[in-house]
Design an enzyme around this catalytic site. Structure first.
Site, PDB file in Angstrom:
ATOM      1  N   TYR A  36       0.819  -1.225   0.000  1.00  0.00           N
ATOM      2  CA  TYR A  36       0.000   0.000   0.000  1.00  0.00           C
ATOM      3  C   TYR A  36       0.847   1.267   0.000  1.00  0.00           C
ATOM      4  O   TYR A  36       2.053   1.234   0.161  1.00  0.00           O
ATOM      5  CB  TYR A  36      -1.045   0.001   1.095  1.00  0.00           C
ATOM      6  CG  TYR A  36      -0.653  -0.073   2.551  1.00  0.00           C
ATOM      7  CD1 TYR A  36       0.644   0.101   3.009  1.00  0.00           C
ATOM      8  CD2 TYR A  36      -1.651  -0.316   3.503  1.00  0.00           C
ATOM      9  CE1 TYR A  36       0.946   0.048   4.355  1.00  0.00           C
ATOM     10  CE2 TYR A  36      -1.348  -0.381   4.862  1.00  0.00           C
ATOM     11  CZ  TYR A  36      -0.057  -0.190   5.282  1.00  0.00           C
ATOM     12  OH  TYR A  36       0.229  -0.247   6.618  1.00  0.00           O
ATOM     13  N   GLU A  37       0.173   2.385  -0.228  1.00  0.00           N
ATOM     14  CA  GLU A  37       0.805   3.698  -0.415  1.00  0.00           C
ATOM     15  C   GLU A  37       1.792   3.715  -1.574  1.00  0.00           C
ATOM     16  O   GLU A  37       2.827   4.360  -1.529  1.00  0.00           O
ATOM     17  CB  GLU A  37       1.487   4.178   0.875  1.00  0.00           C
ATOM     18  CG  GLU A  37       0.568   4.328   2.054  1.00  0.00           C
ATOM     19  CD  GLU A  37      -0.645   5.190   1.763  1.00  0.00           C
ATOM     20  OE1 GLU A  37      -0.584   6.026   0.858  1.00  0.00           O
ATOM     21  OE2 GLU A  37      -1.661   5.014   2.450  1.00  0.00           O
ATOM     22  N   GLY A  38       1.449   2.991  -2.611  1.00  0.00           N
ATOM     23  CA  GLY A  38       2.317   2.865  -3.780  1.00  0.00           C
ATOM     24  C   GLY A  38       3.195   1.646  -3.624  1.00  0.00           C
ATOM     25  O   GLY A  38       4.125   1.644  -2.811  1.00  0.00           O
TER      26      GLY A  38
END
Length: 595
Positions: free
Chosen positions: A440-442
């Site tokens: 997550y978050e890229g």
């Protein structure tokens, strides 16, 4: 249950001895009261809270998970009480603006507390962590009216925040989002659409939840240039600041996840929900990156926190568990077997995690201090240099430290053997929890593309100079010191390889973007390994100067760890160099149909 004690001695070493917190941060305008004594006192209290309040809830919270019924999410038993205690103790306000009830303390301290929280209960940390991201976005991009209305409640923790980006058909490619925003006059917009994977999107910890939502206005240009950012509260807020009617936003379901089960991950439905523009029309990506960059640094620290708990738990087990004899002969002949810490493979796992944990902690502290300098330094040039360094290190911290966190959990689990696979010991939870941090978050592959696609060439290499120049200066200053040779020479070789592949990627990437893409993940890891090698070489120089006063063996241990890093971890740089220089052909020549 896992073993954990906040590593305050190690934190103080990096903070004060290696990176000179007092000279570089406490001396900044606005931080005059953030003295060493104050920082130490806050960390002591933070350690007690995390060890005594959050750690005991971690395993039970994982076992119980969140409950979803009729659109309502209930967090595991004990979480609401712990969150109330967290807010009452002022942890939500630590680095926030005093104008809104914050304590105005350095971001560096926020980073340190984040590690302690993630080490003891990462799922709990998601709730205040997302709120702090929303606070940051509003602080930079919100109007004075929005800030006055919403920031005080975010700061005190009475209200929480989220970031709503992903939709069922698009994740990283946000230009494809379909959520729409229809102007309704008086600065209000009707937000309609669906968002998925929304951490803390619905829960029972706060009175209100403020959703920061990416959506498109009717006149939006195509792609990411047409995205705007809106604040959409769960409950509307009256003129006097009290809560009004329920807004048109609801939770459709929560995800049944591999890990961080006590953190609610929600499908959020917006049905003409009232929202308010944050920043400029079509400027949502710029504003949202404020949250995303902060979140990426935070996720990197999640990896570090989990790695520390895995390490401490594995060390405790290895000192206690007895199996077999040392290959060089019994170490404790009076016992029926030696503790497994005598075995080389066990020690290799433990030392690998130790060297990387401590190096990553140092990098996190260094970066946190540069964030403070970028915000507070009176000289504009120094602020720019500090911000350049943070921009460069953000994808490295997010990707490398989360890769390490997962690897550390797996290595710790391996030390436990079969017991590491059993729930009651807590190690398998660390493995499951750590896995999401790489996604997550890229996802980490996206971080690598960000490094080579945006950061490497920015300003004709301006970002790179913030790291390359200090390393070069250190090498020139210390390369002739025979006492440092075993630390400086490996750094010099690895740094030379990093410089060579940097030039190669810059050249080849201009001709063929796939060449840069093919090299990106290996390049990021190589960069991270060299960064930690620089930190360990600096540390070795400092430790050598302190050996005469080393009554506890602390500096001797630092030298031994630095030596292990240089001889058993850093050599990976050679393999990464060869992989990068192989180019894209081995990756791209196979036809898709042949997979």
């Amino acid at each position: 249950m896992v073993s954990y004690k906040a590593p305050l001695e190690d934190i103080r070493f990096w903070l004060y001895e290696v990176f000179d917190y007092e000279g570089r941060v406490a001396s900044l305008p606005g931080y005059e009261e953030a003295s060493r004594d104050l920082i130490d006192a806050v960390l002591e209290e933070g350690a007690k809270f995390c060890e005594n309040e959050l750690l005991p809830l971690n395993q039970p919270g994982d076992k119980e998970g969140c409950h979803f019924e009729n659109g309502v999410v209930r967090t595991p038993q004990g979480f609401k009480e712990a969150y109330e205690a967290y807010c009452q103790s002022g942890w939500t306000a630590l680095s926030c603006d005093p104008r809104y009830g914050g304590q105005g303390l350095p971001k560096t301290l926020e980073f340190l507390m984040m590690e302690l929280i993630c080490s003891t209960n990462m799922a709990f940390g998601m709730y205040p962590g997302l709120s702090h991201g929303a606070y940051n976005a509003l602080q930079l991009w919100g109007s004075e009216e929005l800030k006055a209305r919403y920031q005080p409640k975010l700061v005190e923790g009475t209200w929480s925040g989220t970031m709503c980006l992903t939709e069922p058909h698009c994740g990283t490619d946000l230009g494809l989002i379909r959520t729409k925003a229809e102007p309704k006059g008086e600065g209000k917009y009707a937000i309609t659409g669906q968002k998925i994977f929304i951490s803390a999107g619905e829960h029972d910890l706060t009175e209100n939840i403020l959703h920061l939502v990416l959506a498109k206005l009717p006149d939006a240009p195509s792609g990411t240039r047409g995205i705007s950012l809106f604040l959409v509260p769960k409950f509307l807020v009256k003129e006097d600041g009290s809560l009004g009617a329920r807004n048109g936003v609801s939770c459709g379901s929560i995800e049944d996840k591999m890990g961080i089960k006590a953190s609610s991950t929600c499908v959020m439905n917006f049905d003409e929900a009232e929202g308010y523009l944050v920043g400029e029309p079509h400027g949502g990506m710029k504003a949202m990156f404020t949250m995303m960059n902060a979140a990426r640094l935070g996720v990197g620290i999640q990896g570090l926190g989990l790695g520390e708990t895995a390490y401490q738990s594995a060390v405790a087990y290895a000192l206690d568990r007895r199996q077999g004899r040392s290959l060089s002969g019994p170490k404790e002949p009076e016992a029926k077997a030696d503790p497994i810490i005598v075995h080389p493979d066990v020690r290799k796992n433990l030392l690998t995690v130790k060297a990387l944990n401590e190096g990553c902690r140092a990098l996190a502290i260094w970066t946190g201090m540069e964030i403070d300098r970028a915000e507070k330094h009176p000289d504009e040039g120094e602020r720019q240099k500090a911000d350049d360094f943070v921009q460069l290190m953000t994808p490295i911290i997010k990707s490398f430290m989360t890769d390490h966190g997962f690897d550390a959990a797996v290595r710790g689990q391996q030390v436990f053997g079969g017991h590491g696979y059993i729930k009651e010991w807590g190690m398998e939870q660390l493995v499951r929890d750590a896995r999401i941090t790489q996604i997550y978050e890229g996802a980490n592959g996206i971080q690598a593309l960000d490094l080579v696609g945006r950061k490497l060439g920015y300003g004709m290499g301006r970002y790179l100079r913030r790291f390359f120049h200090p390393v070069q200066a250190f090498l020139e200053e210390n390369q002739s010191d025979p006492a440092l040779a075993e630390y400086v020479l490996p750094l010099a070789k690895a740094f030379g390889r990093l410089q060579q592949v940097t030039a190669w990627i810059a050249q080849q990437g201009l001709k063929d973007p796939e060449e840069a893409g093919a090299a990106s993940a290996d390049y990021l890891r190589l960069f991270a390994l060299v960064t930690l090698a620089y930190i360990w070489a600096r540390t070795a120089k400092l430790a050598l100067s302190r050996l005469e006063e080393d009554e506890t063996g602390f500096y001797k241990a630092k030298l031994a760890t630095a030596r292990f890093y240089m001889t058993r971890v850093l050599p990976e740089a050679s393999a990464l160099f060869q992989q990068i220089m192989a180019g894209k052909k081995p990756l791209m020549e196979l036809e898709a149909a042949s997979f």
